[in-house]
Scaffold this motif. Structure first.
Motif, mmCIF file in Angstrom:
data_model
loop_
_atom_site.group_PDB
_atom_site.id
_atom_site.type_symbol
_atom_site.label_atom_id
_atom_site.label_comp_id
_atom_site.label_asym_id
_atom_site.label_seq_id
_atom_site.Cartn_x
_atom_site.Cartn_y
_atom_site.Cartn_z
ATOM 1 N N CYS A 177 0.899 4.237 -2.917
ATOM 2 C CA CYS A 177 0.672 5.664 -2.667
ATOM 3 C C CYS A 177 1.786 6.516 -3.261
ATOM 4 C CB CYS A 177 0.542 5.930 -1.170
ATOM 5 S SG CYS A 177 -0.957 5.228 -0.461
ATOM 6 N N PRO A 228 0.080 8.463 -6.784
ATOM 7 C CA PRO A 228 -0.395 9.355 -5.719
ATOM 8 C C PRO A 228 -1.744 10.021 -5.976
ATOM 9 C CG PRO A 228 1.302 10.448 -7.008
ATOM 10 C CD PRO A 228 1.195 9.035 -7.534
ATOM 11 N N GLU A 230 0.821 -1.216 0.000
ATOM 12 C CA GLU A 230 0.000 0.000 0.000
ATOM 13 C C GLU A 230 0.859 1.272 0.000
ATOM 14 O OE1 GLU A 230 -3.465 2.074 -0.309
ATOM 15 O OE2 GLU A 230 -3.354 -0.106 -0.240
#
Length: 167
Positions: A46, A50, A42
């Motif tokens: 990100c 993003p 995870e």
């Protein structure tokens, strides 16, 4: 488990490749991929993706190959897959004019049709194969990204895998 190629094959100049069934639960899609793919952590997702609305599925292996997948929200019929990939190819070509993009193709060998095209991004030293299919009457977009120096290998594997897609 299925052997795609074996190092012992005459004239083979690479490692053996074993394909295993993989289920991408969030997409209701099953396909065969080489061993070693798993969901991206995870935190890494990100960092690499993003923006809001990143793909629902992001998988990777230890060789720098990534697979992303998402439902587009558009309803389509099986017979419309080729037209959908043509439209996506046209949009991609106009959005990224500096990249070389192959003609669109349709693979009908498996349970569900898969429309696809290839995108060469030499400045990024990678290639994409963008694939469109239909799951439960909704359009599915899957993108394979792999290092350009491994393009011959991954083009073959990915094209073979299209025949294994099941909804």
């Amino acid at each position: 488990m299925k052997v795609f190629c074996t190092q012992e094959s005459e004239g083979c100049c690479q490692e053996s490749i074993v394909l295993v069934p993989v289920k991408l639960d969030r997409l209701n899609l099953c396909l065969e991929l080489p061993e070693g793919f798993c969901p991206m952590e995870e935190e890494k997702q990100c960092r690499m993706y993003p923006w809001e609305g990143r793909p629902e599925v992001i998988w990777e292996n230890n060789c720098g190959v990534q697979i992303t997948g998402q439902m587009t929200g558009q309803k389509i019929k099986t017979a419309e897959v080729y037209n959908a990939v043509l439209a996506l190819r046209e949009l991609t070509e106009s959005t990224f004019p500096k990249y070389r993009i192959s003609p669109a193709h349709l693979n009908e060998r498996g349970e569900i049709p898969v429309g696809w095209f290839q995108m060469e991004m030499t400045d990024r030293e990678s290639e994409h194969i963008k694939a469109v299919s239909v799951v439960e009457e909704h359009m599915l977009l899957v993108t394979f990204t792999y290092p350009v120096e491994q393009s011959l290998k991954w083009r073959s594997i990915i094209r073979y895998s299209f025949g294994t897609w099941k909804a």
